[in-house]
Write an enzyme that holds these catalytic residues in place. Structure first.
Site, mmCIF file in Angstrom:
data_model
loop_
_atom_site.group_PDB
_atom_site.id
_atom_site.type_symbol
_atom_site.label_atom_id
_atom_site.label_comp_id
_atom_site.label_asym_id
_atom_site.label_seq_id
_atom_site.Cartn_x
_atom_site.Cartn_y
_atom_site.Cartn_z
ATOM 1 N N SER A 77 0.842 -1.201 0.000
ATOM 2 C CA SER A 77 0.000 0.000 0.000
ATOM 3 C C SER A 77 0.875 1.247 0.000
ATOM 4 O O SER A 77 1.956 1.263 0.612
ATOM 5 C CB SER A 77 -0.880 0.003 1.252
ATOM 6 N N TYR A 111 -1.789 -1.098 10.415
ATOM 7 C CA TYR A 111 -1.958 -1.370 8.981
ATOM 8 C C TYR A 111 -0.702 -0.975 8.191
ATOM 9 O O TYR A 111 -0.184 -1.757 7.388
ATOM 10 C CB TYR A 111 -3.181 -0.606 8.464
HETATM 11 N N1 LIG Z 1 -8.661 0.055 -1.215
HETATM 12 C C1 LIG Z 1 -7.551 0.772 -1.180
HETATM 13 O O1 LIG Z 1 -7.571 2.012 -1.244
HETATM 14 C C2 LIG Z 1 -6.229 0.085 -1.050
HETATM 15 C C3 LIG Z 1 -5.058 0.853 -1.217
HETATM 16 C C4 LIG Z 1 -3.832 0.213 -1.085
HETATM 17 C C5 LIG Z 1 -3.772 -1.148 -0.828
HETATM 18 N N2 LIG Z 1 -4.916 -1.861 -0.670
HETATM 19 C C6 LIG Z 1 -4.794 -3.297 -0.412
HETATM 20 O O2 LIG Z 1 -5.504 -4.001 -1.418
HETATM 21 C C7 LIG Z 1 -6.077 -5.182 -0.862
HETATM 22 C C8 LIG Z 1 -7.581 -5.211 -1.082
HETATM 23 O O3 LIG Z 1 -8.154 -4.042 -0.523
HETATM 24 P P1 LIG Z 1 -9.732 -3.794 -0.545
HETATM 25 O O4 LIG Z 1 -9.941 -2.345 -0.413
HETATM 26 O O5 LIG Z 1 -10.356 -4.514 -1.674
HETATM 27 O O6 LIG Z 1 -10.116 -4.501 0.846
HETATM 28 P P2 LIG Z 1 -11.504 -5.070 1.363
HETATM 29 O O7 LIG Z 1 -11.480 -4.881 2.839
HETATM 30 O O8 LIG Z 1 -12.648 -4.512 0.572
HETATM 31 O O9 LIG Z 1 -11.432 -6.633 0.988
HETATM 32 C C9 LIG Z 1 -10.599 -7.489 1.682
HETATM 33 C C10 LIG Z 1 -11.105 -8.901 1.486
HETATM 34 O O10 LIG Z 1 -10.288 -9.763 2.283
HETATM 35 C C11 LIG Z 1 -11.129 -10.700 2.928
HETATM 36 N N3 LIG Z 1 -10.504 -11.203 4.150
HETATM 37 C C12 LIG Z 1 -10.376 -10.576 5.342
HETATM 38 N N4 LIG Z 1 -9.821 -11.394 6.247
HETATM 39 C C13 LIG Z 1 -9.590 -12.575 5.615
HETATM 40 C C14 LIG Z 1 -9.054 -13.821 6.032
HETATM 41 N N5 LIG Z 1 -8.631 -14.024 7.290
HETATM 42 N N6 LIG Z 1 -8.959 -14.821 5.120
HETATM 43 C C15 LIG Z 1 -9.400 -14.628 3.838
HETATM 44 N N7 LIG Z 1 -9.942 -13.468 3.401
HETATM 45 C C16 LIG Z 1 -10.026 -12.459 4.284
HETATM 46 C C17 LIG Z 1 -12.415 -9.957 3.211
HETATM 47 O O11 LIG Z 1 -13.507 -10.845 3.441
HETATM 48 C C18 LIG Z 1 -12.562 -9.117 1.932
HETATM 49 O O12 LIG Z 1 -13.287 -9.822 0.940
HETATM 50 C C19 LIG Z 1 -5.668 -5.201 0.611
HETATM 51 O O13 LIG Z 1 -4.489 -5.965 0.748
HETATM 52 C C20 LIG Z 1 -5.398 -3.742 0.899
HETATM 53 O O14 LIG Z 1 -4.498 -3.588 1.973
HETATM 54 C C21 LIG Z 1 -6.149 -1.275 -0.765
#
Ligand SMILES: NC(=O)c1ccc[n+]([C@@H]2O[C@H](COP(=O)([O-])OP(=O)(O)OC[C@H]3O[C@@H](n4cnc5c(N)ncnc54)[C@H](O)[C@@H]3O)[C@@H](O)[C@H]2O)c1
Length: 254
Positions: free
Chosen positions: A146, A159
């Site tokens: 991230s 985080y």
């Molecule tokens: N959305 C953003 O702005 C952003 C920016 C940078 C990085 N990221 C990274 O991208 C990735 C996805 O982000 P997002 O916004 O789609 O997140 P989100 O929270 O919408 O989705 C995360 C998913 O992971 C699943 N999950 C949680 N715990 C779990 C477990 N123990 N086992 C299996 N699945 C599990 C959840 O059920 C969910 O479907 C993450 O790694 C996040 O850190 C997101």
């Protein structure tokens, strides 16, 4: 030149958000996708993809990435159904639900919970695919970091620390696995405006503040990440390993 047709890709955290968008894009490009998530809604996500990309395009496996038994079953399901594992996308994380708070208010339990999903989960999933990738003498592990690690986003210490750990994990594992023809890379996205949060319009103060720091002044959507994902899944990136690609519209540069 960039083709992923026929590749078998596991995406963790595929029930919603970026993981679901990734799974859709991979299936649309004719990869066979294994959607893994702790949430039952992963089955609905898989049905949605099948209706668009065909009945054979994907399977869903309920998986808690913090459980070693679950991650082994996830990889076994991929091999049983599709015969190989070309790519693991370590996308599952605790993110959307985390409350931002000063570091002294974060409890030890909450810290441990974030580290368990965001780091231990990535470790266990990578361990589970390794035996198959070693036999194939080829494989790709893609980890979701991230941009918050580069900006040092405040009030988000657990985080941000986990996402920095992922970059160390990516580099050290790339050094170990290169000898087996396995690459390990990370994607560090900037803030992705969630489709589900209707209050996050382009005019919302938080969105405008973030966009104004970018070289390309517009919002990022999950679809903006899929080109980088497909490249890292494809043979075109076979000589790229240990790297973190920032997809952030030219916010931080490093
Ligand atoms: N959305 C953003 O702005 C952003 C920016 C940078 C990085 N990221 C990274 O991208 C990735 C996805 O982000 P997002 O916004 O789609 O997140 P989100 O929270 O919408 O989705 C995360 C998913 O992971 C699943 N999950 C949680 N715990 C779990 C477990 N123990 N086992 C299996 N699945 C599990 C959840 O059920 C969910 O479907 C993450 O790694 C996040 O850190 C997101």
């Amino acid at each position: 030149m960039i083709s992923i047709g026929g590749k078998v890709v596991i995406v963790t955290g595929a029930a919603q958000g970026i993981g679901k968008t990734f799974s859709k894009a991979l299936a649309a490009d004719r990869a066979s996708v294994v959607l893994a998530d702790i949430s039952d809604t992963v089955f609905e996500a898989a049905e949605e993809i099948k209706s668009e990309a065909g009945a054979d395009s994907c399977i869903a496996v309920k998986t808690d990435v913090t459980s070693e038994a679950d991650t082994k079953s996830m990889s076994k399901a991929a091999i049983d159904r599709f015969g190989r594992i070309d790519t693991l996308v370590n996308n599952a994380a605790l993110f959307q639900g985390i409350r931002r708070q000063p570091f002294q208010e974060i409890t030890a339990d909450e810290w441990d919970r974030i580290m368990a999903v965001n780091l231990r989960g990535m470790f266990l999933c990578s361990k589970s695919v390794f035996p198959q990738m070693r036999v194939q003498k080829h494989g790709k592990i893609i980890n979701m970091s991230s941009g918050t690690f580069f900006s040092g986003a405040p009030n988000f210490l657990h985080y941000v620390t986990s996402k920095g750990g992922i970059i160390g994990f990516t580099r050290a594992l790339a050094r170990e696995l290169g000898q087996y023809g396995i690459t390990v890379n990370a994607i560090a996205p900037g803030f992705i405006t969630p489709e589900s949060k209707k209050e996050m319009t382009p005019d919302a103060e938080e969105v405008r503040f973030i966009v104004n720091q970018r070289s390309i002044r517009r919002e990022l959507k999950a679809d903006d990440l899929t080109g980088t994902l497909v490249y890292l899944c494809s043979d075109a990136s076979d000589m790229v390993t240990g790297q973190t690609i920032a997809v952030n519209a030219g916010d931080s540069m490093h």
